[in-house]
Each structure stands twice: as C-alpha cells, then as structure tokens.
Write an enzyme that holds these catalytic residues in place. Structure first.
Site, PDB file in Angstrom:
ATOM      1  N   ALA A 140     -61.175 -68.140-114.731  1.00 42.57           N
ATOM      2  CA  ALA A 140     -61.042 -66.822-114.089  1.00 42.57           C
ATOM      3  C   ALA A 140     -59.856 -66.102-114.721  1.00 42.57           C
ATOM      4  CB  ALA A 140     -60.814 -67.019-112.589  1.00 42.57           C
TER       5      ALA A 140
ATOM      6  N   GLU B  32     -52.898 -62.688-120.260  1.00 43.78           N
ATOM      7  CA  GLU B  32     -53.849 -63.780-120.018  1.00 43.78           C
ATOM      8  C   GLU B  32     -53.422 -64.975-120.877  1.00 43.78           C
ATOM      9  OE1 GLU B  32     -56.314 -63.773-117.856  1.00 43.78           O
ATOM     10  OE2 GLU B  32     -57.400 -65.577-118.427  1.00 43.78           O
TER      11      GLU B  32
ATOM     12  N   ASP C 148     -38.622 -38.087-119.870  1.00 38.46           N
ATOM     13  CA  ASP C 148     -39.521 -39.234-119.762  1.00 38.46           C
ATOM     14  C   ASP C 148     -39.898 -39.722-121.161  1.00 38.46           C
ATOM     15  OD1 ASP C 148     -39.728 -38.929-116.932  1.00 38.46           O
ATOM     16  OD2 ASP C 148     -41.276 -37.390-117.200  1.00 38.46           O
TER      17      ASP C 148
ATOM     18  N   ASP D   5     -35.183 -40.478-117.480  1.00 41.61           N
ATOM     19  CA  ASP D   5     -36.003 -40.294-116.283  1.00 41.61           C
ATOM     20  C   ASP D   5     -37.029 -41.439-116.210  1.00 41.61           C
ATOM     21  OD1 ASP D   5     -36.164 -38.743-113.920  1.00 41.61           O
ATOM     22  OD2 ASP D   5     -38.044 -37.892-114.587  1.00 41.61           O
ATOM     23  N   ASP D   6     -38.289 -41.167-116.353  1.00 44.30           N
ATOM     24  CA  ASP D   6     -39.283 -42.234-116.184  1.00 44.30           C
ATOM     25  C   ASP D   6     -39.849 -42.705-117.525  1.00 44.30           C
ATOM     26  OD1 ASP D   6     -39.318 -41.908-113.234  1.00 44.30           O
ATOM     27  OD2 ASP D   6     -40.137 -39.935-113.756  1.00 44.30           O
TER      28      ASP D   6
ATOM     29  N   ASP E  91     -45.069 -40.756-116.921  1.00 49.11           N
ATOM     30  CA  ASP E  91     -45.083 -39.850-115.772  1.00 49.11           C
ATOM     31  C   ASP E  91     -46.379 -39.045-115.761  1.00 49.11           C
ATOM     32  OD1 ASP E  91     -44.586 -37.965-113.786  1.00 49.11           O
ATOM     33  OD2 ASP E  91     -42.457 -37.786-114.294  1.00 49.11           O
TER      34      ASP E  91
ATOM     35  N   LYS F 293     -44.837 -43.774-113.225  1.00 48.93           N
ATOM     36  CA  LYS F 293     -44.900 -42.837-112.092  1.00 48.93           C
ATOM     37  C   LYS F 293     -46.274 -42.157-112.170  1.00 48.93           C
ATOM     38  CE  LYS F 293     -41.418 -39.962-110.896  1.00 48.93           C
ATOM     39  NZ  LYS F 293     -40.518 -38.795-111.101  1.00 48.93           N
TER      40      LYS F 293
ATOM     41  N   ASP G  63     -56.165 -64.623-115.144  1.00 51.87           N
ATOM     42  CA  ASP G  63     -54.844 -64.946-114.599  1.00 51.87           C
ATOM     43  C   ASP G  63     -54.304 -63.713-113.890  1.00 51.87           C
ATOM     44  OD1 ASP G  63     -55.355 -67.155-116.124  1.00 51.87           O
ATOM     45  OD2 ASP G  63     -53.842 -66.690-117.659  1.00 51.87           O
TER      46      ASP G  63
END
Ligand code: CA
Ligand code: CA
Length: 457
Positions: free
Chosen positions: A447, A454, A217, A242-243, A246, A280, A449
């Site tokens: 407001a 933003e 990761d 992998d991620d 995590d 994840k 976004d």
C-alpha cells in the site's frame, strides 16, 4: 529449400533499398521542415547590432526576440548579464517591465552546461515596480537561467517580481531566483502554465514597509476565473520572507505537486519576517462578496514537503472551500497542518473564520511540529483517511533514515529533478510504511506509505 532461401535474400535486398529510399525522402522532408526553426544566440559579450548567430551573438533577450519567430530557439550563453535601466522594455502605469516576452512560441534556453545569470541590482526606477520578465505571450519556454538582485524602490506597499506570467501554455523550467527583493514566479493570468523544477530562495523585500518583506513569496498563482490548469511541480522555496507558495485570490484550482517549502518567513539568518507559511493554499482576504469566484476552487497539494516554516507547513488561509491534501510531509513547522476556513459564501459568513470543512486529507505525515500537528479543523466535516494524526501508530526520529536538514538544499539531479537523499525517507522498520490508502498514485509494497517519499521496500 535452397531457392526459398535465395528468394528470401533477394527480397531482403529489395526491402533494404526501399527502406533506404524512404529514409532519404523523410530526411529531406524533415530537413526542409525544420529548416524553418532557427537558432539565435545571446551572450554577455554580445552586441545588439550583431546578427544573433553563434559567432555573432546579441547582448539582450529583447533583441533576440525581435529576430526570432514561433518555433525558434534562443540560446543564452553562460556568464553574468548586468542589466541596465536603459534596457527596460516598457514603463506601464506603476510597472517597469525590463524584458517583455510577448512573441508566441519561442524557446529561451540556457546553452547546454552553461549558467546565465541576470543581475538587476542596477535597475532602480523610482516609484515603479520592477518586473524582470513579463511573459504575456503564449507557448513560450524558458529554461536554465538565473535571476538575482531585482530591486524595490517604493517605500509603501508594493512588490517586484522576477517572472510575471500573463499568457497561456508557457513552461518555466530549472530557473533559479535568489537574493531578490522580488517574488520568484507570479501568475496573474493565463491557463496551462507549468512551473517545473525551479528554485526560489533568499528573496526578501527589505525596502518597502520597513523591510517586513510581506509580499515576497517564492511562487504564487492568483489568477481570475477562466484561467485554469496552472501547475507547480518539482519546485523548491526557502528563506523567502513571506510564504513559500501562495494561492491567495486564485479563482481556479491550482495543482502543487512534488514541491518543497522550508524556512519561509525568515531571512537567510533566521530573522523573523512576514507570514511564513510553506504552502498557503487559498483565501481571499477582504475581497467583497460580489467579487468572489463562484464556485470557490479546490486546490490540490500532493507529495509536497514543508519543513521549519515560521507558521503553517500546509495552510488553507481562510479559504471558502476545502482543498485536497494528498501524501504530504510536514516537519517542524509551527503548525504542520492548519486547515482554517471561513464559514460560507454568504453575506457576513464569508468573513467569519471557522474550523476547516470540506478538506480531503489522505496519507499525510506530520511530525515534530513546534506547536501542533493539526489545527483549525472540523473533522466531521472533512474526509480524512490514513493520515498520521489519525492513526494509533507512533513514530520516532530513528524511524527516518535522516533528519539532516542540510539535505534540503542539495543540488538537483542532472535532469533538474529534486535531489534524492535520505532526508525524511522512512527506514525499513518504520510502522507507517504501507500505512496509507490507495488513492490512485503509484506505490511500492502492499500500500502507499504516509508522506511524500514512498520507500523502496
Ligand atoms: Ca504571501
Ligand atoms: Ca508502500
């Protein structure tokens, strides 16, 4: 009126003298105070028999640490540090800790405008997991260094790590971790650690388990109960096998703020590898019920960007509670938002996958998912407010200033912050401008976004 002015003048002179005396006194005091904080230097051409001054730098951080004390700063000069096996600080059980930072309160900073690169490709201890830096001390700051070439030698299930954190109140800033077989930053113990403006990319364990790269990761926090307030902010993770990020097995809430994850689950040439989620955020895999944390933490993921990851952009990974998902942007992931949970913290139920519950999703934008925008969620059991997938407005490619993904790897700003460019920023006529709900963060216009950027209008 003249005497008054005269009086005033004299008073000014007296006051000036007094102020000067005070400044002098404070300066002397501060000099005495700060003279205790020392500076040491590490350089690629240094020698560990040197004294560690700027003109006589040492070769290793390990040596510099022995010279320094709490409050001191170690400057690391630019250039290539080819790390050697004989520099390994400690062999402990299955691990080889190459550099072990166990002394509290020391700053390890790249010398201004220089890039120190630590290369570990020659460190291949048999049957050991390589940890380039183990940070077991507290109040340590590391800034501006690069780690590459960290190896894996074990062919079965294993992992190596660039930075392993086991202490408290540490800051890792503007680090780059690339082309390793190792995880970038891996927190397993400690509270109040901040991982700030770091990049982890092209990390792939091509050796163990036939090169699946299933543990590699970009960033991970997996700390047991009592280890609180760990934060990832301004970090980028891409092409990790992998991620990107995590949080599996974390027993306390973790905050991921203003981070980007893209192309995870692929090698640098888009060969599919392991899980491949951008973020994840939770889950405990097959951990037995009596070892699960109670309560189960709610993680917070806010103002993050997930693009083109192999699986989920934002994924709750069988978590046993909801997470807070605020103002995120997901684009071209297989599922942009996957809220999969498990049923309950009870026997049998804790292993049963169910549609997500207890999640709070506000102001999120998902666009152009390869599979689905939002999956595995029981909306009636979650709190959803002003997410793109709930609104009736429709947007199209031309509502963005740019969808050019090459912007994702643009160089960072001088202060280390994420690059500012047009990628996925909304153009002035985009209908999701001001379509969000005020959840307590600053915004422009009427407001917030939707999404992580933003707009200025
Ligand atoms: Ca993982
Ligand atoms: Ca706005």
């Amino acid at each position: 009126m003249r005497p008054g002015r005269k009086y005033g003048k004299t008073s000014t002179i007296k006051t000036t003298k007094k102020v000067k005396c005070k400044i002098l006194f404070i300066t002397i005091f501060l000099n005495c105070f700060y003279s205790f904080a020392k500076e040491y230097y590490v350089a690629p051409n240094g020698k560990d028999s040197n004294t560690g001054t700027k003109d006589s730098p040492v070769e290793t951080i390990k040596k510099a640490q022995t010279l320094a004390n709490s409050g001191d700063t170690i400057y690391i000069r630019g250039g290539l540090y080819m790390m050697k096996e004989e520099q390994i600080a400690q062999y402990y059980k299955i691990w080889a800790f190459v550099t072990k930072l166990d002394k509290d309160g020391i700053n390890y900073l790249a010398y201004p405008n220089e890039a120190p690169v630590f290369n570990y490709s020659n460190i291949k201890p048999e049957n050991r997991r390589v940890i380039a830096f183990l940070i077991s001390g507290n109040n340590i700051k590391i800034k501006g260094i690069e780690v590459t070439g960290v190896q894996v030698t074990i062919k079965t299930h294993t992992q190596s790590e660039c930075f392993a954190i086991q202490g408290n109140n540490n800051t890792l800033e503007q680090l780059k971790m690339y082309d390793n077989m190792a995880i970038g930053v891996y927190i397993t113990r400690g509270s109040n650690n901040l991982i700030l403006n770091c990049d982890a990319y092209r990390n792939w364990d091509s050796v163990s388990e036939n090169g699946a790269g299933g543990n590699t990761d970009g960033f991970g926090c997996h700390a047991p109960q009592g280890n609180k307030n760990n934060v990832f902010r301004g970090c980028r993770a891409w092409f990790n096998s992998d991620d990107g990020f995590d949080l599996i097995n974390s027993a306390e809430p973790v905050l991921i703020d203003h981070c980007w994850a893209f192309y995870n689950g692929y090698t640098f040439d888009f060969k599919k590898r392991a899980d491949g989620n951008g973020f994840k955020c939770g889950g405990y895999a097959s951990t037995p019920l009596n070892q699960l944390p109670n309560p189960i933490p709610r993680n917070t993921i806010q103002f993050c960007l997930a693009v083109g990851n192999k699986q989920g952009g934002f994924y709750s990974n069988h978590h046993l509670n909801g997470n807070n998902w605020y103002n995120n942007t997901a684009y071209r992931n297989r599922a942009n938002y996957d809220m999969l949970n498990r049923k309950d913290l009870k026997p049998i139920d804790y292993l049963e996958d169910v549609p997500g519950w207890n999640h709070v999703l506000s102001n999120n934008l998902g666009y152009g998912a390869r599979g689905a925008e939002l999956v595995n969620i029981k909306k009636s059991a979650c709190t959803l407010k002003n997410n793109y997938f709930d609104l009736s407005v429709m947007i199209k490619d031309s509502d963005f200033l740019s969808l050019d993904e090459s912007f994702l790897t643009s160089p960072r700003q001088v202060d280390g912050n994420l690059p500012e460019n047009n990628f996925m920023r909304l153009n002035s006529s985009c209908p999701i401008i001001d379509a969000g709900v005020d959840i307590g963060f600053p915004f422009k216009g009427k407001a917030p976004d939707l999404g992580c950027f933003e707009s200025k209008y």
